[in-house]
Write an enzyme that holds these catalytic residues in place. Sequence first.
Site, PDB file in Angstrom:
ATOM      1  N   ARG A  94      57.652  55.906  42.302  1.00 26.05           N
ATOM      2  CA  ARG A  94      56.919  54.854  42.153  1.00 26.05           C
ATOM      3  C   ARG A  94      55.938  54.994  42.917  1.00 26.05           C
ATOM      4  O   ARG A  94      56.108  54.700  44.301  1.00 26.05           O
ATOM      5  CB  ARG A  94      57.880  53.595  42.481  1.00 26.05           C
ATOM      6  CG  ARG A  94      57.312  52.175  42.348  1.00 26.05           C
ATOM      7  CD  ARG A  94      58.397  51.030  42.631  1.00 26.05           C
ATOM      8  NE  ARG A  94      57.682  49.619  42.935  1.00 26.05           N
ATOM      9  CZ  ARG A  94      57.571  48.887  41.819  1.00 26.05           C
ATOM     10  NH1 ARG A  94      58.252  49.230  40.880  1.00 26.05           N
ATOM     11  NH2 ARG A  94      57.136  47.814  42.167  1.00 26.05           N
ATOM     12  N   HIS A 123      53.128  51.567  33.553  1.00 27.10           N
ATOM     13  CA  HIS A 123      54.516  51.147  33.791  1.00 27.10           C
ATOM     14  C   HIS A 123      55.326  51.312  32.613  1.00 27.10           C
ATOM     15  O   HIS A 123      55.642  50.388  31.946  1.00 27.10           O
ATOM     16  CB  HIS A 123      54.553  49.645  34.374  1.00 27.10           C
ATOM     17  CG  HIS A 123      55.737  49.268  35.019  1.00 27.10           C
ATOM     18  ND1 HIS A 123      56.813  50.156  35.239  1.00 27.10           N
ATOM     19  CD2 HIS A 123      55.885  47.990  35.858  1.00 27.10           C
ATOM     20  CE1 HIS A 123      57.508  49.616  35.916  1.00 27.10           C
ATOM     21  NE2 HIS A 123      57.303  48.461  36.521  1.00 27.10           N
ATOM     22  N   GLN A 147      58.842  49.254  32.561  1.00 31.11           N
ATOM     23  CA  GLN A 147      58.864  48.059  32.149  1.00 31.11           C
ATOM     24  C   GLN A 147      58.437  47.916  30.500  1.00 31.11           C
ATOM     25  O   GLN A 147      59.162  46.692  29.936  1.00 31.11           O
ATOM     26  CB  GLN A 147      57.522  47.155  32.676  1.00 31.11           C
ATOM     27  CG  GLN A 147      57.394  45.866  32.552  1.00 31.11           C
ATOM     28  CD  GLN A 147      58.642  44.946  32.988  1.00 31.11           C
ATOM     29  OE1 GLN A 147      59.123  45.167  34.272  1.00 31.11           O
ATOM     30  NE2 GLN A 147      59.425  44.289  32.153  1.00 31.11           N
ATOM     31  N   ASP A 150      51.930  38.031  33.539  1.00 27.70           N
ATOM     32  CA  ASP A 150      52.302  38.837  34.527  1.00 27.70           C
ATOM     33  C   ASP A 150      51.556  38.222  35.864  1.00 27.70           C
ATOM     34  O   ASP A 150      50.534  37.188  35.439  1.00 27.70           O
ATOM     35  CB  ASP A 150      51.794  40.175  34.608  1.00 27.70           C
ATOM     36  CG  ASP A 150      52.344  41.254  35.540  1.00 27.70           C
ATOM     37  OD1 ASP A 150      53.212  40.578  36.494  1.00 27.70           O
ATOM     38  OD2 ASP A 150      52.204  42.304  35.787  1.00 27.70           O
ATOM     39  N   CYS A 207      57.432  40.018  33.453  1.00 27.81           N
ATOM     40  CA  CYS A 207      57.922  41.405  34.172  1.00 27.81           C
ATOM     41  C   CYS A 207      58.606  41.109  35.465  1.00 27.81           C
ATOM     42  O   CYS A 207      59.229  41.916  36.166  1.00 27.81           O
ATOM     43  CB  CYS A 207      57.054  42.403  34.056  1.00 27.81           C
ATOM     44  SG  CYS A 207      55.350  42.198  35.074  1.00 27.81           S
ATOM     45  N   ARG A 233      65.898  46.351  31.896  1.00 25.53           N
ATOM     46  CA  ARG A 233      65.152  47.241  33.028  1.00 25.53           C
ATOM     47  C   ARG A 233      66.534  48.223  33.130  1.00 25.53           C
ATOM     48  O   ARG A 233      65.864  49.568  33.236  1.00 25.53           O
ATOM     49  CB  ARG A 233      64.715  46.730  34.342  1.00 25.53           C
ATOM     50  CG  ARG A 233      63.499  45.877  34.082  1.00 25.53           C
ATOM     51  CD  ARG A 233      62.302  46.838  33.754  1.00 25.53           C
ATOM     52  NE  ARG A 233      61.956  48.034  34.803  1.00 25.53           N
ATOM     53  CZ  ARG A 233      61.729  47.628  35.954  1.00 25.53           C
ATOM     54  NH1 ARG A 233      60.987  46.783  36.222  1.00 25.53           N
ATOM     55  NH2 ARG A 233      61.354  48.860  36.741  1.00 25.53           N
TER      56      ARG A 233
END
Length: 288
Positions: free
Chosen positions: A95, A122, A125, A205, A244, A272
């Site tokens: 990450r 991402h 996600q 988001d 998310c 996830r």
Amino acid sequence: MSHLLTIRDLGREALEQILALSERQHSRLPLQGRGVALYFEKPSARTRNSMEMAAVQLGAHPVYIQRDEVGLGTRETPEDVARTLACYHSIIAARVKDHRLLEQMAAAVDTPVLNMLSDSDHPLQALADLLTVKQLFGRIEGVRIAYVGDYNNVARSLAEGCSLLGAELIVASPEGYGFTEAPEGIRQVVDPAEAVEGAQIVYTDVWVSMGQDDETEERLRAFSNYQVSADLMSRSSDAWFLHCLPARRGEEVTDEVMDGPRSAVWRQAENRMHSARGAMAWMLGVNP
């Protein structure tokens, strides 16, 4: 074995395989005794917990690594860090702030490298989002999704997944915060009400992502008319709401929507873990 840095790395068949593996209940532990390196430059709640549990469900041992422990890019090059981790682990997951670090690591090793988040993409996600859509509607193709807000890394990966699987995605962003080039079949508008009209999923988001704190005031002004409220949701009958997370309640979404009966946010968060398990199984070519 395959790297997974972006949804663009996948074709339709591979994406469908990952989603199928994500739904499968594991009956054995194909990664028993193997390690999964989890390198974090940014803090995380969902990513760390979902990845650690997904690794455990496959029988692997996850190892959490912070930036200061390895000095990636300072004490050692990204390539040398990747080569070291490849000595011990079957998957290197990272990450990072700069997507180029992932590309450097992936170019240096045969061990699969997984993007847990970067400034541009991402994919984990997006996999969870698409899995949630599939669970809610029994399909992905033809489902109409309205994304309201900043066309960021989350939106980009979602758009690429929707394009591959035939979902209809409409992105509503203020001028200057939308896409300059989008995957095939993705449409952009300025008016959030236009995007939500007739949508089956409404997704948003945060307006100010991690690392954008110096843009806070400017972004709050730009997105002030993009809050997902009960009034905006009413533009489409029976639409599901996705986020998310983490959510800044009172900014991009109201409590009424987050906690309402059409919110699938917590199913999405659980997915996830399932999609991470499916992604890792696919990367290593194993069947749980």
